[in-house]
Design an enzyme around this catalytic site. Structure first.
Site, mmCIF file in Angstrom:
data_model
loop_
_atom_site.group_PDB
_atom_site.id
_atom_site.type_symbol
_atom_site.label_atom_id
_atom_site.label_comp_id
_atom_site.label_asym_id
_atom_site.label_seq_id
_atom_site.Cartn_x
_atom_site.Cartn_y
_atom_site.Cartn_z
ATOM 1 N N CYS A 207 0.837 -1.203 0.000
ATOM 2 C CA CYS A 207 0.000 0.000 0.000
ATOM 3 C C CYS A 207 0.871 1.251 0.000
ATOM 4 O O CYS A 207 1.768 1.387 0.842
ATOM 5 C CB CYS A 207 -0.916 -0.001 1.215
ATOM 6 S SG CYS A 207 -2.017 1.443 1.281
ATOM 7 N N HIS B 208 1.678 -7.491 -6.662
ATOM 8 C CA HIS B 208 1.063 -6.503 -7.544
ATOM 9 C C HIS B 208 2.134 -6.086 -8.540
ATOM 10 O O HIS B 208 3.162 -5.515 -8.153
ATOM 11 C CB HIS B 208 0.576 -5.300 -6.732
ATOM 12 C CG HIS B 208 -0.197 -4.299 -7.522
ATOM 13 N ND1 HIS B 208 -1.196 -3.528 -6.967
ATOM 14 C CD2 HIS B 208 -0.131 -3.933 -8.829
ATOM 15 C CE1 HIS B 208 -1.698 -2.728 -7.900
ATOM 16 N NE2 HIS B 208 -1.067 -2.957 -9.033
ATOM 17 N N GLY C 166 -2.987 -7.011 -10.190
ATOM 18 C CA GLY C 166 -2.788 -5.759 -10.893
ATOM 19 C C GLY C 166 -3.357 -5.770 -12.299
ATOM 20 O O GLY C 166 -2.845 -6.470 -13.170
ATOM 21 N N GLY D 88 -9.119 -7.346 -8.318
ATOM 22 C CA GLY D 88 -9.392 -6.231 -7.428
ATOM 23 C C GLY D 88 -10.632 -5.477 -7.856
ATOM 24 O O GLY D 88 -11.756 -5.919 -7.632
#
Length: 331
Positions: free
Chosen positions: A96, A167, A208, A229
């Site tokens: 993050c 990711h 991703g 996601g």
């Protein structure tokens, strides 16, 4: 859970989105995919209202708790609490890029201190019997992804990590917002594929920019898991096909009538406990994306679900606006 290269599909941890209501809804669409919580900071688990932060419905299994932090002792304590709550996995956030996360010295900035990440993993592994995993980027800022990701993988696997979810973008800690960090840095799937080649006996998952189950399947030729996601959140209907597409389940028409009854009953329980209908239905707005009546469905949920006293009849009215026969004809 990772010994037989399962799960093949996971739904990414997404702040403000993958709360318990979202996960319960997604579980009605796919019985197999691994669900993740929003990131929960270790300090909050230790000192906060645990039932509110960590409580979940038994139907959500398999479900993983994602923790944020950089103190091995605190993460170990928080992981133990998560295991006691019944989570199937503990995941450490090393991806993050938000300012708030950076100020706490965790998230993507931990890519710069792989030895500390390994210490955190080792401490959590010593505290719990369930899998401990890591979710990271391929690098941050000016790091070269080849050595940066390789070094992190070396250290976390040596520390006992059961899986690494990657990711496939860099994170830029200066100059890009969290939203921009999800979109602007170029995707480098090949880097993640090379990581899998370097670790043929370890679980490597990719995340991703994966927008469809077909894209997920293509990634699974190269890696062990694919993580959806925003596609899963904005167009959750695709999850109804996941078990057949990726797990070999029978390809049968999805029963939206059963889904309606289940979600109405769930919403009524939530309302009876002091919640609001909109807490549940805000995650369901994209369910019928692309079908006749979907716009009216969205309008009903958006306009009515947050009104004082709104009950499950709003959800029934919204479902009634959609032409289910058109969906069956297109299937």
């Amino acid at each position: 859970m990772y010994r037989n290269r399962s799960p093949r599909l996971a739904i990414a941890p997404m702040m403000d989105w993958t709360d318990r209501h979202c996960r319960f809804f997604h579980r009605q669409l796919t019985r197999e995919a691994l669900l993740y919580t929003e990131m929960v900071v270790a300090d909050a688990v230790i000192h906060g209202q645990r039932d509110r932060l960590l409580g979940f419905d038994a139907q959500e299994h398999p479900v993983a708790l994602q923790l944020g932090g950089s103190d091995p002792a605190k993460l170990a304590e928080a992981a133990a609490v998560g295991a006691e709550f019944g989570y199937d996995e503990i995941n450490l956030n090393v991806g993050c890029p938000s300012d708030r996360v950076q100020s706490g010295t965790f998230g993507a900035c931990l890519m710069k201190t792989p030895s500390l990440v390994a210490e955190c993993v080792a401490a959590m592994k010593a505290a719990v019997a369930i899998p401990v995993t890591v979710k990271c980027r391929i690098g941050v800022d000016d790091q070269d992804p080849e050595p940066a990701l390789g070094t992190l993988a070396d250290k976390v696997f040596a520390a006992g990590a059961d899986a690494l979810w990657v990711h496939a973008r860099k994170a830029w800690l200066e100059g890009l917002s969290p939203k921009e960090n999800r979109e602007i840095p170029p995707l480098d799937y090949a880097r993640v594929y090379r990581l899998k080649q370097a670790y043929p006996d370890r679980f490597i998952g990719i995340n991703g920019g994966i927008g469809t189950l077909a894209e997920a399947a293509r990634h699974l030729v190269h890696v062990d898991g694919a993580m959806l996601g925003r596609a899963a959140y904005h167009t959750p209907g695709i999850l109804a096909e996941a078990d057949a597409a990726l797990y070999g389940a029978p390809a049968t028409p999805f029963d939206h009538g059963e889904l309606l009854q289940t979600m109405c009953a769930y919403a009524e329980r939530h309302i009876a406990a002091g919640g609001r209908l909109g807490h549940v239905t805000r995650h369901m707005v994209g369910l019928f994306h692309g079908l006749p009546g979907a716009r009216r469905y969205r309008q009903i949920l958006s306009a009515e679900a947050n009104r004082p006293g709104a009950g499950s009849d709003v959800l029934r009215d919204a479902f009634a606006a959609v032409d289910m026969n058109a969906e069956r004809a297109a299937a």
